[in-house]
Each structure stands twice: as C-alpha cells, then as structure tokens.
Enzyme design. Structure first.
Site, mmCIF file in Angstrom:
data_model
loop_
_atom_site.group_PDB
_atom_site.id
_atom_site.type_symbol
_atom_site.label_atom_id
_atom_site.label_comp_id
_atom_site.label_asym_id
_atom_site.label_seq_id
_atom_site.Cartn_x
_atom_site.Cartn_y
_atom_site.Cartn_z
ATOM 1 N N SER A 171 0.815 -1.212 0.000
ATOM 2 C CA SER A 171 0.000 0.000 0.000
ATOM 3 C C SER A 171 0.849 1.263 0.000
ATOM 4 O O SER A 171 0.327 2.363 -0.182
ATOM 5 C CB SER A 171 -0.909 0.021 1.236
ATOM 6 O OG SER A 171 -0.124 0.029 2.421
ATOM 7 N N HIS A 179 -2.976 -3.310 -5.525
ATOM 8 C CA HIS A 179 -3.303 -2.937 -4.156
ATOM 9 C C HIS A 179 -4.797 -3.119 -3.906
ATOM 10 O O HIS A 179 -5.621 -2.287 -4.260
ATOM 11 C CB HIS A 179 -2.894 -1.484 -3.884
ATOM 12 C CG HIS A 179 -3.207 -1.038 -2.496
ATOM 13 N ND1 HIS A 179 -3.516 0.275 -2.186
ATOM 14 C CD2 HIS A 179 -3.286 -1.727 -1.329
ATOM 15 C CE1 HIS A 179 -3.761 0.362 -0.896
ATOM 16 N NE2 HIS A 179 -3.618 -0.830 -0.354
ATOM 17 N N ASN A 221 -3.963 6.372 -0.392
ATOM 18 C CA ASN A 221 -3.208 6.696 0.819
ATOM 19 C C ASN A 221 -2.494 8.038 0.703
ATOM 20 O O ASN A 221 -2.308 8.740 1.706
ATOM 21 C CB ASN A 221 -2.208 5.594 1.129
ATOM 22 C CG ASN A 221 -2.886 4.358 1.683
ATOM 23 O OD1 ASN A 221 -4.059 4.406 2.052
ATOM 24 N ND2 ASN A 221 -2.179 3.247 1.744
#
Length: 606
Positions: free
Chosen positions: A440, A461, A511
């Site tokens: 990630s 991912h 993220n």
C-alpha cells in the site's frame, strides 16, 4: 432534501433562539438556509440586490415544498404557512427588525465588511450578526463592527436542508450569550452544532480543502486521470463524491479563495492552491455553475457529466494480455485470505501458500467461515460456496507456485520481507508468470528489482476486506511490460473489481490523499483547536464521510498509519507531511487502536 417538517421544534429549556431571521444573499446556500428556517417556523427575510436571485429563491422554496406535499410530508395548509413565512427584499433596511442576520454573500472580505458596516447602522443593538464564511476571519469582521460582541460565524453546509452540521464560530470578542442563542437555534432546526474557533476553514473545510487541493495537484501532475482519482476515493474510502467532482460542485474559484486564506494563515504548502485551480478559475471554468471545470457538464448548473476530450475510451485495451487460469496467493493473514477468496469466487484455481501447512490450512478454514457468512446472509448459495472452497489448494511452501500464471504477494508491509519473497518467486515461478505485490505504500520498483524479471512485476493494491471492497490500485513501474498491465486490468474486471491506474510513488492514489488528511486531523487535536468527537462529527455530518478521522485511524491501526505517514514524508520531503508527534507518542506507548483496546479512544477488549 424535503424531509424536514414545517412545524417548529419546541423551544429548548436553554437560551431563547432568534425567531425573525434575515438571510443576506440568496444564492444556493442562502436559499437553502432560508428554506431550513422557514420550514422550522421562523419568519425569514430574504435580502438580495439581484431581483432574479430573489425570484429564484422563492421558486426554489415553492418547488421544494410542493415535492413535500406530493410525498405526503406536508399538507397544503402547512405548505402555505411555510411560503408565507418567507419574504424577499432588495434592501438591507429590511433587516431592521431581525433578531439574527445571516450573511451569505460571495467570499470577499471587502464585500462582507461592507454588509456588516451597513447592518451596524440598521439592526437593533441586540441583534446577532452571523457570517457564513468558510475561510475569512470572523475576528477581523467582529473587530471592525460597532458591536463586536454580537458577531460570530454560522457555517452551514451545502445543501443546507440535507446536511446536519453547523459550525458555530466564535472569536475572542464574541459574547457567550450570542453563541448560546445561535446554538439553541441550530438544535431547534434539527442540526448538529459544533463549536469551533476562528481559523480559516474551521474544522470540516480545514481538513477537506487540503485534501481537495492535493487531489487537484495529483491530477495536474498527470499522475492519474480525473476518473481514476475520483473512483479511487469513492471506492477506497466510501466517500459520497470524488475530490475533483466535489471541487466542481463547490466551485473551483471558491475553493481557490478558501485555500488562499488557509495558506495565508498556516503557511503550510499543502494549503498553497494548486496552479490548476487558478488557471481554471481565470478561464471561467469554475465547475458545475459554469458548465465546465475538471469535468464538462450538460449545462450550467447541471450535475450531468458529458464526454469531452479528456474522457477515456470505454474498455479499450491496447496491449495483448497473457492467459491466466491459476493464481497463487502468498500469505495467510486477513488480506491474503480475502484475495484468495476473491479469485476463487471468480472461477480461478488458487494456490494459497502460508509459511507452514498449518497456517495455510487455517487460512483456508477462515475463507470457509467467510463464505458461510455470505451464505447465511443470502449473498451466496451453498453450492457456490462449496465450489469456491474446492478451488483453493493450501500449501506450506512457495514451491507450490511452480505452475501459477499470476502470483500475488500479501505478506507484511516490510520492504526487506517482500524483497526476499519476490527473490524466491523469481526462482520458483515459471517464465512469463506475472508477479504482483499488494503493498500500500512501498516502492514497487524496489520489490521488482529483487527479481531477474522486473518487467513481469506490478502492484495490485486490494483494499480490506478484499471480498467487499471494489477498488484495486494497479501500479505499474517504469519497467512493467504493457501486456502485464493489460492482463492485470482485465483480471480486475473479471473478479468484479474496479481498477484504477497509478504510477509507482508513495501512497499511490488513496493513501497519498487520505493520510495527510488524517495527520492534519491529529494536528488539530494537538493544537487544542477541537476535540476528537467534534472533528469526527464535523467530517461525518459536514463532509458525508462514513467514519470520522479518529474512528478510521483506530480501525486502520496507529502503527500502520504512522508507517504510511513516514513513507509519504520520506518520498515527498514536505514538512507538512511529517507525522504528528501525538501519533508517534501513542504508537510508542503501544496504543495502536482497536486491536490493542486503546488508540485515540478506549475500546472493550475482546
């Protein structure tokens, strides 16, 4: 939008709230606020120098209440009463008898100051003056008023009839009685008031606009397409809208103004408006209201997006793809088990390799329990569950991957661990097999270089829980072969996931946008600006987020969050991305969130 009753809520036992309220500025927000007030039994004085704006506001209220009658939420008599409580005027003098004036004119300090100066000469000494600004200084407006003690901020969210949050902004000059009266009003309107101090963006927009700005910069850098950025944040975080579509809804020019004010106050580079916001605003491409912004719309004010030159072709695959029928999944934890279930349910034969046969068998047993729950909930037939489980072969060694077409790694988020595993896959897997990492935040290229075939390595991912979450970030490095990329995208579609393309840099899409927002929320608490509960409530009620930032941090794990923050800070070298000291202290103390029973909040131990 029509769920509010026309009957006023009985007054609370606290301070009396204003009954006659003037709304200055009848744009979208002013019209929405007027509707909320009139439905709640207040006498509403709508003021706008533009006669057409006043007519639109009246027509909007008439249409909204008519829909309520059709849906049997209002009677005709109640509707007539609501409409009678709303009157429009073209002069500020109409506010002379108001108990409260809510200013919602365009986000210009000079314009707002002129309105407040004029109101000082018109309203009663005890009338509360509220600004609807989401970026400008309430303290400055109060200081320049004749009676600063009755000036505060009253920040509704769009659309006002539907959104529950109201931020009540006081400054050092504001009298507590004014805050109490407006807080009582907000509760009687069925809203959730959150008390905040005076700083640009307050709580919700203070966190939201930094995130939106980063998304605009990500698009400007051509890191990912607008469609992929928006899909990633909707599917990966459960947000109601993607950031670029939301910027178009808010108004690109408005967003730029808010960010300018935030940057002037904070000096944080994350708040420095992305150049593309200025370019679009100066070109008049301000979003939905102009018919074009990041996207192109059917008409001015329309929510319907139409194709333009930036719209990707539907389902086009330029490169040929490799045949895949057997998939290997390396790992035995929650993510590995979930990914193995996803592939098996889609018809692939799956080899699930753990560090030992016992761990692999336990992982398959966990998948069996997951499938049984799906059967109990009616999401899957017992026969389909049995066939899915039969397709999974547990193994205690990666040697079982000798004939797989695709190997997916889902082990610990540690670069050295992943590099060692990929070096093993390089020796075990047949030539032409695709090797995918589920990292990630780590650089995929650093993992690929542990093999002799980096052209076969790509990032896939998945998001947790893999069977439920629709998003897969497809991460190609500078060495990834075109047919590998095409194959993985096609596989994502076959397993009913939504692939989004992104380059090999820290955080990828989700993220990279999510964790700076979470970090900034922690900094708000560190600075004693707002409490955990206030910030969580603001983002859920004002931003439509499924979870507040501190709820989410405790679910993700504070140790995981800190590791991702460190990777982002190391990659981008931006001081604003430095992990919050409070986060570091909690991790050092072993307070890692729900999994340890304590993080930002305490939880009952299982």
């Amino acid at each position: 939008m029509d769920r509010q009753s026309s009957q006023p809520t009985p007054p609370s036992s606290g301070p009396s709230s204003p009954q006659t309220i003037a709304v200055v500025g009848l744009g979208t927000m002013g019209t929405g606020i007027a509707e909320v007030l009139a439905r709640a039994g207040r006498e509403v004085i709508g003021i706008d120098i533009d006669e057409s704006a006043a007519r639109r506001a009246t027509a909007s209220l008439a249409a909204a209440t008519a829909r309520s009658v059709t849906r049997e939420q209002l009677t005709e008599q109640e509707r007539d009463a609501v409409l009678a409580r709303f009157r429009t005027f073209g002069e500020l003098s109409a506010a002379a008898d108001a108990d409260l004036v809510i200013e919602v004119v365009p986000e210009s300090y000079e314009l707002k100051q002129q309105v407040f100066a004029a109101l000082d000469r018109i309203v009663r000494p005890d009338t509360v003056l509220a600004t609807g600004t989401n970026a400008l200084s309430v303290t400055r407006l109060a200081a320049e008023s004749l009676r600063p003690e009755r000036v505060l901020g009253l920040h509704f969210f769009n659309p006002a009839p539907a959104m529950k949050l109201v931020e009540i902004v006081s400054c050092v000059l504001t009298a507590p009685t004014a805050v109490e009266a407006v807080t009582a009003l907000a509760r009687e309107l069925g809203k959730e008031p959150v008390a905040v101090g005076d700083r640009p963006g307050f709580v919700a927009d203070g966190l939201l606009f930094g995130y939106l700005n980063q998304a605009a910069a990500m698009y400007e850098a051509k890191y990912a397409s607008r469609e992929d950025i928006d899909a990633a944040m909707k599917l990966g975080c459960g947000l109601p809208m993607g950031p670029l579509a939301l910027l178009d809804l808010i108004g690109v020019d408005t967003a730029r103004t808010v960010l300018e004010a935030m940057y002037a106050s904070s000096g944080d580079r994350l708040h420095a408006p992305a150049p593309i916001l200025g370019h679009l605003a100066e070109a008049g491409l301000t979003g939905r209201k102009s018919g074009r912004g990041f996207y192109t719309y059917e008409a001015q004010g329309s929510p319907v997006i139409v194709r333009d030159l930036q719209t990707p072709l539907d389902g086009s695959v330029i490169a040929s793809s490799r045949p895949v029928s057997v998939v290997g999944v390396a790992g035995s934890g929650t993510m590995a088990s979930g990914i193995a279930q996803v592939f098996a349910q889609a018809g692939y034969s799956v080899v699930l390799a753990g560090r030992s046969q016992d761990k692999a068998d336990a992982a398959k047993a966990a998948i069996g329990k997951s499938l049984a729950r799906a059967v109990d909930k009616g999401r899957l037939t017992a026969e389909a569950a049995a066939r899915t489980l039969e397709r999974i072969s547990p193994a205690g060694s990666l040697d079982a991957f000798a004939e797989v077409d695709l190997a997916v790694e889902a082990v610990a988020e540690d670069l050295a661990v992943k590099q060692e595993l990929f070096a093993t896959l390089d020796k075990v897997c047949r030539p032409g097999a695709i090797l995918a990492t589920t990292t990630s935040s780590l650089p995929v290229i650093a993992i690929a270089r542990a093999t002799s075939r980096p052209q076969d390595v790509i990032g896939m991912h998945f998001f947790n829980p893999a069977p439920a979450m629709k998003l897969v970030e497809v991460v190609r490095t500078v060495l990834t072969a075109d047919d590998v990329h095409a194959t993985v995208r096609a596989i994502c579609v076959k397993v009913r996931k939504h692939p989004v393309d992104c380059g090999d840099r820290a955080g990828f899409i989700v993220n990279a946008l999510l964790f700076p927002y979470l970090n900034n929320a922690i900094k708000m608490v560190e600075q004693h600006y707002a409490s955990l509960d206030e910030i969580d409530a603001a983002m859920k009620l004002g931003g439509g987020y499924p979870m507040g930032p501190f709820e989410l941090l405790d679910v993700v794990g504070l140790d995981v969050s800190l590791a991702i923050e460190k990777v982002l800070h190391k990659e981008f070298r931006d001081p604003g991305l430095a992990p919050s000291p409070l986060l570091e202290h909690l991790v050092a103390a072993g307070c890692l969130g729900r999994k340890t029973g304590r993080g930002f909040r305490e939880y009952a131990r299982r």
